[in-house]
Design an enzyme around this catalytic site. Structure first.
Site, PDB file in Angstrom:
ATOM      1  N   SER A  55      66.444  39.322 -44.694  1.00 15.05           N
ATOM      2  CA  SER A  55      66.485  39.243 -46.146  1.00 15.05           C
ATOM      3  C   SER A  55      65.517  38.155 -46.613  1.00 15.05           C
ATOM      4  CB  SER A  55      67.913  38.868 -46.543  1.00 15.05           C
ATOM      5  OG  SER A  55      68.020  38.744 -47.922  1.00 15.05           O
ATOM      6  N   THR A 103      61.203  53.861 -55.274  1.00 15.64           N
ATOM      7  CA  THR A 103      59.896  53.250 -55.532  1.00 15.64           C
ATOM      8  C   THR A 103      59.869  51.832 -54.971  1.00 15.64           C
ATOM      9  OG1 THR A 103      59.668  54.581 -57.515  1.00 15.64           O
ATOM     10  CG2 THR A 103      58.292  52.598 -57.398  1.00 15.64           C
ATOM     11  N   GLN A 132      70.190  35.190 -41.009  1.00 18.11           N
ATOM     12  CA  GLN A 132      70.213  33.720 -40.986  1.00 18.11           C
ATOM     13  C   GLN A 132      69.343  33.136 -39.879  1.00 18.11           C
ATOM     14  OE1 GLN A 132      71.367  31.733 -43.212  1.00 18.11           O
ATOM     15  NE2 GLN A 132      72.735  33.045 -44.393  1.00 18.11           N
ATOM     16  N   CYS A 171      86.375  33.202 -51.739  1.00 11.85           N
ATOM     17  CA  CYS A 171      87.290  33.736 -52.742  1.00 11.85           C
ATOM     18  C   CYS A 171      87.349  35.253 -52.605  1.00 11.85           C
ATOM     19  CB  CYS A 171      86.781  33.337 -54.113  1.00 11.85           C
ATOM     20  SG  CYS A 171      88.032  33.541 -55.346  1.00 11.85           S
ATOM     21  N   HIS A 213      65.403  36.310 -49.410  1.00 15.20           N
ATOM     22  CA  HIS A 213      65.845  35.137 -50.172  1.00 15.20           C
ATOM     23  C   HIS A 213      66.450  34.032 -49.318  1.00 15.20           C
ATOM     24  CE1 HIS A 213      70.363  35.547 -50.660  1.00 15.20           C
ATOM     25  NE2 HIS A 213      70.097  36.762 -50.245  1.00 15.20           N
TER      26      HIS A 213
END
Ligand SMILES: Cc1ncc(COP(=O)(O)O)c(C=O)c1O
Length: 397
Positions: free
Chosen positions: A202, A240, A182, A333, A204
């Site tokens: 990361s 790969t 983050q 959740c 994304h």
């Protein structure tokens, strides 16, 4: 998903969950699915084209981390990086020091290791959400092999004093891993200055594709690979290479460095500050991530986390979604039950307030119009929910 709204009327303020690709990123990736589809391990021309693309992305990532090219390992994202750091270094009898506000990719890896004979200490944060390096130091034992602390918290955006914790790790002779998922793209990264051995990111979360990430692995760190079956990534991560994904990560990192330099991130901070100041004018609200003086502590530019008394956070998330605004709440959740956020609880909030907290996390493409829209809709939604809320009526604890 309930929405009869045109896409242009929607405001996405959940960037800490994920971000869309920037146009430059998808353009950079496009050739690597069809024209240049080669396997980067093949010696023929298509293979060489793929290898060159992976090598260029590696050079960009080395600049992003401030490390040597050979210290960059591509993988599938933050969860894999965090798991690799913990499972790759710790054996029964070792001791791990981490925090109680980590992402579940670290927390659950730590819990599994604890079941396998690794001693684990989860250090709680101060009420502001900031870790005290002295508390980390007090948790150190002779068997402490690894300290794992996040750079920025995903829920509050609070930045951790990683340079000081780096000094603690150096003094203790322990390895130091940072979950920078983050923080990456929101603050400059310099692994040499921080003094860490491992750092995971990361793509994304910074306008790159999902399912790809990278790790900094300091030369000489005895990290066992999580995946075996090939000599990819200097035997540190078999499989790969996801060439298009890696190219996308490289482009996203390049653009992230530009955004830090050209004032884009400062602009996002101003938008966040305006949003936050206005939302906090609603009675019965408060900031998660403030010091004892009530002022916000150091945070990434795009995040604010605010509690709203006398309502259910989840109901507010749904009400805002119906009005075209995507944010997330202070509950998660787990196995069908809604649990208040472990991060907010560790900061000392009670369950009701943790459940009644909302995270607003802005994209770097956020605009004044986005903030205006939220500020138009939110006070009314809060008022409406409070009027009908079982929490306000005291019938829900
Ligand atoms: C702090 C932190 N660490 C790790 C992860 C996991 O990253 P990924 O989604 O790439 O597996 C996330 C994702 O939300 C995160 O916020």
């Amino acid at each position: 998903m309930p929405s009869g709204l045109p896409p242009s009327a929607r405001v996405y303020m959940d960037a800490n969950a994920t971000t869309p690709l920037l146009p430059e990123v998808i353009e950079a990736m496009r050739p690597y699915w069809m024209e240049h589809f080669g396997n980067a391990s093949s010696i023929h021309l298509p293979g060489q084209q793929a290898r060159t693309a992976v090598d260029s992305a590696r050079e960009i990532m080395a600049g992003f981390f401030h490390c040597h090219d050979a210290e960059v390992v591509f993988n599938s994202g933050g969860t894999e990086g965090d798991n690799t750091a913990l499972f790759g270094l710790l054996r029964p009898g070792d001791h791990l020091v981490t925090t109680s506000i980590e992402h579940s990719a670290v927390l659950q890896a730590a819990q599994r290791l604890a079941e396998r004979g690794v001693e684990v200490t989860f250090v709680p944060p101060q009420p502001s959400g900031v870790m005290d390096p002295a508390e980390i130091r007090s948790a150190i034992r002779p068997q402490t092999r690894l300290i794992s602390v996040m750079l920025a918290n995903n829920e509050t955006g609070v930045l951790q004093p990683v340079e000081e914790i780096g000094e603690v790790s150096r003094a203790a002779g322990a390895f130091f891993h940072i979950d920078a998922v983050q923080g990456a793209g929101k603050v400059p990264l310099d692994v040499r200055r921080i003094g860490c051995h491992l750092l995971s990111i990361s793509a994304h979360k910074m306008h790159g594709p999902k399912g790809v990430g990278a790790m900094f692995v300091r030369r000489g760190t005895p990290l066992e690979s999580l995946l075996v079956g090939g000599s990819h990534e200097r035997r540190r991560r078999a499989g790969t290479e996801n060439v298009a994904g890696i190219v996308g990560l490289g482009k996203a990192a390049e653009l992230a460095m530009q955004s830090l330099a050209d004032g884009t991130i400062d602009r996002v901070a101003k938008l966040r500050d305006r949003l936050e100041a206005e939302v906090l004018r609603i009675p019965g609200t408060g900031l998660n991530g403030a010091g004892s003086d009530g002022k916000p502590v150091a945070r990434v530019a795009n995040t604010t986390n605010i509690w709203f008394d006398h309502l259910e956070g989840e109901a507010l998330v749904i009400a805002l979604d119906l009005k075209g605004i995507a944010v997330s709440g202070g509950s998660a959740c787990h196995s069908g039950a809604t649990e208040p956020s472990h991060v907010l609880m560790a900061m000392g909030l009670d369950k009701t307030r943790a459940r009644a907290s909302l995270r607003f996390s802005l994209l770097k493409t956020a605009t004044d119009a986005d903030v205006d829209h939220v500020l138009r809709v939110l006070p009314e939604a809060v008022e409406h929910l409070r009027a009908i809320s079982p929490v306000a009526a005291g019938t829900l604890g």
